[in-house]
Design an enzyme around this catalytic site. Sequence first.
Site, PDB file in Angstrom:
ATOM      1  CG  ASP A   1     -27.822  -7.959  -5.657  1.00 53.85           C
ATOM      2  OD1 ASP A   1     -28.814  -7.511  -5.451  1.00 53.85           O
ATOM      3  OD2 ASP A   1     -26.946  -7.149  -5.963  1.00 53.85           O
TER       4      ASP A   1
ATOM      5  CD  GLU B   1     -29.225  -3.745  -1.398  1.00 53.52           C
ATOM      6  OE1 GLU B   1     -29.061  -3.138  -0.264  1.00 53.52           O
ATOM      7  OE2 GLU B   1     -28.970  -4.826  -1.126  1.00 53.52           O
TER       8      GLU B   1
END
Length: 448
Positions: A92, A154
């Site tokens: 991500d 994250e």
Amino acid sequence: MTSIDALRAQLNDLMPALRADLEDLVRIPSVSADPARAGEVRRSAEKTRELFAAEGFDAEVVTAYEGGAPAVIAHKAGPAGAPTVLLYAHHDVQPENDHAEWNTPPFEPTEVGDRLYGRGSADDKAGIVAHLAAIRLLGDDLPVGVTLFIEGEEETGSESLPALLEQNAARLRADVIVIADSGNWDIGVPALTTSLRGLVRVDVEVRTLTHAVHSGMWGGLAPDALMTISRLIASLHDDAGNLVVEGLVGGPAADVDYPEERLRAESGAIPGLQWIGSGSAVERLWTKPALSVTGLDAPKVDGASNTLVPAARAKLSLRVAPSDTTANALECLTRHLEKHVPWGAELTVTLVDAGEATQIEASGPAYDVAREAFRQAWDGTEPVDMGVGGSIPFIAEFLGAFPEASVLVTGVEDPDTRAHGANEGLHLAEFERVCIAEALLLRGLGDR
């Protein structure tokens, strides 16, 4: 041809395909903070799974619970009795924000000079492809068992990570964990990250009035909320810029020289700007607490009415020293704010999020192998043990879940990567060194 020369020649042959894989990943806007892009985060996970499945890994996309972001877990066995190495990265990315601030389209990878630009080109899709490169360099003769754990949230605080680690503990257990989400000391100088500050973020609101009132009628008697919150924020630092919140803990930093010209160039400091605080630069950046105001709710100057503002909010970001805890930091900060709120204003302190600091004792066989791999990949340059002022709270989760494992924090970033900002870019020559170093690391761990 020496072993290192053979690896470099092999990487040169592999690099076009690796670049294509990285660019395909960068084109996927996997912004985990944007619910409207949840499908893109899923697409990024599926693409990552496909990359490792094609290398013979048993790979799948997993979630901890409904609504959790998708992660990828993949495994390939090594020789009998060989250690298992867990390779971490995340797929991500941060929001790209204002496209006008970018020199190139944020989700169209573009090579300019010695860098590849694009959101995620470094943080952290290059970490994924560095793992992929090491695996391709070693081929079918992997000297160790390799497990991939590629996280999908994250950039939003890894909320489901503890559950993922618990649910998949047996699959993720490893002797060595390589976390490719940090950086190197400089272009041409490798590093192991051995400390990171923690993070406590709070929203602070002060209220002085139940409603806005005319400034001419009540100014000079009733304090407005902007004046009040300004005085409260000012109480957090002394005139030199040192944080004066009682009870916070700091400590010494490694004896590393951070030249003044680098500090100014990398920080973007305006000419004549004075640094705040006391102590060495690396202490202030790595091992002492720091507090910043990262947001302020207030009427805009243009169009502001001539009234006393009844309430104001600020977001405070407190970086917690590696020797402190978030619980202590939150308690100390809240106590300070309650003590210093002026004029009897109502105060509300709301915790937004928190993440523990990390301190790694980087000694033992795995760290020796890593440092030797770095020396070879960077042509004999000695690696630096460095701290990072930012926070990667999930590292503490790994240390807690697998206390017997050696945790190596590495990465592809350099001082001008501009992760999280506009014009994020990957230094391509450094990326190649990272790929070589990881292949050497896996080979060296197998030899041990």
